[in-house]
Design a protein around this motif. Structure first.
Motif, PDB file in Angstrom:
ATOM      1  N   LEU A  11      -5.341  19.718 -14.377  1.00 43.99           N
ATOM      2  CA  LEU A  11      -4.541  20.942 -14.389  1.00 43.99           C
ATOM      3  C   LEU A  11      -3.242  20.730 -13.625  1.00 43.99           C
ATOM      4  O   LEU A  11      -2.158  21.083 -14.105  1.00 43.99           O
ATOM      5  N   TYR A  12      -3.345  20.153 -12.425  1.00 43.93           N
ATOM      6  CA  TYR A  12      -2.133  19.862 -11.644  1.00 43.93           C
ATOM      7  C   TYR A  12      -1.176  18.976 -12.441  1.00 43.93           C
ATOM      8  O   TYR A  12       0.033  19.210 -12.460  1.00 43.93           O
ATOM      9  N   GLU A  13      -1.716  17.960 -13.090  1.00 42.50           N
ATOM     10  CA  GLU A  13      -0.849  17.072 -13.873  1.00 42.50           C
ATOM     11  C   GLU A  13      -0.197  17.816 -15.033  1.00 42.50           C
ATOM     12  O   GLU A  13       0.978  17.574 -15.338  1.00 42.50           O
ATOM     13  N   SER A  14      -0.947  18.694 -15.679  1.00 47.53           N
ATOM     14  CA  SER A  14      -0.370  19.446 -16.805  1.00 47.53           C
ATOM     15  C   SER A  14       0.773  20.349 -16.351  1.00 47.53           C
ATOM     16  O   SER A  14       1.652  20.697 -17.136  1.00 47.53           O
ATOM     17  N   LEU A  15       0.774  20.706 -15.071  1.00 44.25           N
ATOM     18  CA  LEU A  15       1.843  21.524 -14.499  1.00 44.25           C
ATOM     19  C   LEU A  15       2.930  20.675 -13.827  1.00 44.25           C
ATOM     20  O   LEU A  15       3.781  21.207 -13.112  1.00 44.25           O
ATOM     21  N   ASP A  16       2.863  19.365 -14.046  1.00 44.94           N
ATOM     22  CA  ASP A  16       3.802  18.409 -13.442  1.00 44.94           C
ATOM     23  C   ASP A  16       3.729  18.401 -11.921  1.00 44.94           C
ATOM     24  O   ASP A  16       4.705  18.104 -11.237  1.00 44.94           O
ATOM     25  N   LEU A  17       2.575  18.701 -11.384  1.00 41.43           N
ATOM     26  CA  LEU A  17       2.337  18.665  -9.937  1.00 41.43           C
ATOM     27  C   LEU A  17       1.509  17.409  -9.622  1.00 41.43           C
ATOM     28  O   LEU A  17       0.376  17.488  -9.161  1.00 41.43           O
ATOM     29  N   TYR A  18       2.120  16.271  -9.906  1.00 39.87           N
ATOM     30  CA  TYR A  18       1.394  15.003  -9.835  1.00 39.87           C
ATOM     31  C   TYR A  18       0.889  14.677  -8.437  1.00 39.87           C
ATOM     32  O   TYR A  18      -0.227  14.204  -8.267  1.00 39.87           O
ATOM     33  N   GLN A  42      -7.930   4.512 -13.420  1.00 42.11           N
ATOM     34  CA  GLN A  42      -6.606   4.166 -13.951  1.00 42.11           C
ATOM     35  C   GLN A  42      -5.588   5.271 -13.660  1.00 42.11           C
ATOM     36  O   GLN A  42      -4.452   4.997 -13.295  1.00 42.11           O
ATOM     37  N   ARG A  43      -5.990   6.507 -13.814  1.00 43.90           N
ATOM     38  CA  ARG A  43      -5.083   7.632 -13.569  1.00 43.90           C
ATOM     39  C   ARG A  43      -4.667   7.677 -12.100  1.00 43.90           C
ATOM     40  O   ARG A  43      -3.512   7.892 -11.771  1.00 43.90           O
ATOM     41  N   LEU A  44      -5.648   7.467 -11.230  1.00 43.50           N
ATOM     42  CA  LEU A  44      -5.371   7.489  -9.794  1.00 43.50           C
ATOM     43  C   LEU A  44      -4.468   6.324  -9.401  1.00 43.50           C
ATOM     44  O   LEU A  44      -3.531   6.494  -8.615  1.00 43.50           O
ATOM     45  N   LEU A  45      -4.702   5.160  -9.963  1.00 45.63           N
ATOM     46  CA  LEU A  45      -3.836   4.007  -9.680  1.00 45.63           C
ATOM     47  C   LEU A  45      -2.398   4.282 -10.126  1.00 45.63           C
ATOM     48  O   LEU A  45      -1.444   3.930  -9.428  1.00 45.63           O
ATOM     49  N   ALA A  46      -2.255   4.920 -11.273  1.00 43.60           N
ATOM     50  CA  ALA A  46      -0.902   5.253 -11.759  1.00 43.60           C
ATOM     51  C   ALA A  46      -0.204   6.219 -10.800  1.00 43.60           C
ATOM     52  O   ALA A  46       1.001   6.076 -10.539  1.00 43.60           O
ATOM     53  N   LEU A  47      -0.942   7.168 -10.260  1.00 44.85           N
ATOM     54  CA  LEU A  47      -0.343   8.103  -9.299  1.00 44.85           C
ATOM     55  C   LEU A  47       0.013   7.401  -7.992  1.00 44.85           C
ATOM     56  O   LEU A  47       1.060   7.682  -7.394  1.00 44.85           O
ATOM     57  N   TYR A  48      -0.854   6.511  -7.543  1.00 44.22           N
ATOM     58  CA  TYR A  48      -0.538   5.735  -6.330  1.00 44.22           C
ATOM     59  C   TYR A  48       0.749   4.940  -6.533  1.00 44.22           C
ATOM     60  O   TYR A  48       1.593   4.868  -5.638  1.00 44.22           O
ATOM     61  N   GLU A  49       0.897   4.345  -7.706  1.00 44.62           N
ATOM     62  CA  GLU A  49       2.116   3.582  -7.996  1.00 44.62           C
ATOM     63  C   GLU A  49       3.329   4.513  -8.033  1.00 44.62           C
ATOM     64  O   GLU A  49       4.384   4.181  -7.490  1.00 44.62           O
ATOM     65  N   ARG A  50       3.174   5.633  -8.662  1.00 47.75           N
ATOM     66  CA  ARG A  50       4.279   6.585  -8.780  1.00 47.75           C
ATOM     67  C   ARG A  50       4.818   7.006  -7.415  1.00 47.75           C
ATOM     68  O   ARG A  50       6.016   7.189  -7.237  1.00 47.75           O
ATOM     69  N   TYR A  51       3.916   7.185  -6.449  1.00 45.59           N
ATOM     70  CA  TYR A  51       4.311   7.668  -5.129  1.00 45.59           C
ATOM     71  C   TYR A  51       4.335   6.580  -4.059  1.00 45.59           C
ATOM     72  O   TYR A  51       4.457   6.890  -2.877  1.00 45.59           O
ATOM     73  N   GLY A  52       4.247   5.328  -4.482  1.00 45.84           N
ATOM     74  CA  GLY A  52       4.350   4.225  -3.522  1.00 45.84           C
ATOM     75  C   GLY A  52       3.226   4.194  -2.498  1.00 45.84           C
ATOM     76  O   GLY A  52       3.445   3.780  -1.360  1.00 45.84           O
ATOM     77  N   HIS A  57      -3.643   2.020  -3.168  1.00 47.25           N
ATOM     78  CA  HIS A  57      -3.705   1.290  -4.435  1.00 47.25           C
ATOM     79  C   HIS A  57      -4.545   0.025  -4.269  1.00 47.25           C
ATOM     80  O   HIS A  57      -5.455  -0.239  -5.060  1.00 47.25           O
ATOM     81  N   GLN A  58      -4.249  -0.738  -3.223  1.00 46.11           N
ATOM     82  CA  GLN A  58      -4.957  -1.998  -3.008  1.00 46.11           C
ATOM     83  C   GLN A  58      -6.433  -1.759  -2.681  1.00 46.11           C
ATOM     84  O   GLN A  58      -7.296  -2.513  -3.127  1.00 46.11           O
ATOM     85  N   ARG A  59      -6.720  -0.725  -1.897  1.00 47.32           N
ATOM     86  CA  ARG A  59      -8.128  -0.420  -1.576  1.00 47.32           C
ATOM     87  C   ARG A  59      -8.916  -0.057  -2.829  1.00 47.32           C
ATOM     88  O   ARG A  59     -10.041  -0.516  -3.022  1.00 47.32           O
ATOM     89  N   LEU A  60      -8.326   0.768  -3.681  1.00 49.98           N
ATOM     90  CA  LEU A  60      -9.014   1.164  -4.906  1.00 49.98           C
ATOM     91  C   LEU A  60      -9.200  -0.027  -5.842  1.00 49.98           C
ATOM     92  O   LEU A  60     -10.272  -0.202  -6.426  1.00 49.98           O
ATOM     93  N   CYS A  61      -8.185  -0.859  -5.950  1.00 47.14           N
ATOM     94  CA  CYS A  61      -8.320  -2.071  -6.769  1.00 47.14           C
ATOM     95  C   CYS A  61      -9.393  -2.992  -6.198  1.00 47.14           C
ATOM     96  O   CYS A  61     -10.182  -3.572  -6.946  1.00 47.14           O
ATOM     97  N   GLY A  62      -9.424  -3.129  -4.879  1.00 39.24           N
ATOM     98  CA  GLY A  62     -10.444  -3.958  -4.242  1.00 39.24           C
ATOM     99  C   GLY A  62     -11.842  -3.444  -4.511  1.00 39.24           C
ATOM    100  O   GLY A  62     -12.763  -4.216  -4.800  1.00 39.24           O
TER     101      GLY A  62
END
Length: 167
Positions: A11-18, A42-52, A57-62
């Motif tokens: 819902l937040y994403e649909s409202l552009d509240l990433y 994958q969605r969470l990783l994309a958000l981590y990348e978007r916001y630096g 990101h590394q913990r989730l990938c690990g």
């Protein structure tokens, strides 16, 4: 409960509240488990990348790597982690470890080889760099990529010869 958090995040994403979607996605992932929710990861990783948010990101990938036993399934995550370590966390040593594992499993993976080239340049690891450049020169699908690798290889070898003569 995990499905509710996932629905709220969407819902937040649909409202552009990433940025607001991150916390519900994390809660959903915790409740549902990473293995059963690859799309959520994958969605969470994309958000981590978007916001630096590189550490997260590394913990989730690990955590994702811990669940992967097939060597070839690990390669995309290793390359992703290597890229982040090298370009955003200034961790060329860590990137090298991940990228060497990925190129060992998938020796013709061009993006991993190019990132490994970059890491070895930063670390000034000439002997390892020569091997990577030779591999890139032989497997790169683009002529420009093969030419760049060959040019850099010639330069590294010429520098090594000049150092040998100076001693």
């Amino acid at each position: 409960r995990g499905r509710l958090h996932r629905a709220l995040a969407r819902l937040y994403e649909s409202l552009d509240l990433y940025a607001d979607a991150i916390e519900p996605y994390e809660a959903a992932l915790e409740a549902l488990g990473a293995a059963s929710e690859a799309g959520l990861t994958q969605r969470l990783l994309a958000l981590y990348e978007r916001y630096g948010m590189w550490e997260r990101h590394q913990r989730l990938c690990g955590a994702r790597l811990d669940g992967l036993t097939d060597v070839l399934e690990r390669v995309p995550t290793l390359v992703r982690m290597g890229r982040v370590a090298l370009r955003y966390l200034d961790d060329a040593k860590g990137a090298r470890r991940m990228l060497e594992e990925s190129t060992s499993a998938s020796p013709r993976r061009i993006d991993a080889l190019e990132l490994l080239w970059e890491a070895l340049e930063r670390l000034d690891e000439r002997s390892a760099l020569v091997k990577v450049l030779r591999r890139l020169e032989s497997v790169h699908p683009k002529e420009s990529g093969r030419r760049d690798a060959a040019f850099r290889l010639a330069s590294v070898l010429a520098d090594a010869d000049a150092l040998g003569e100076a001693r």
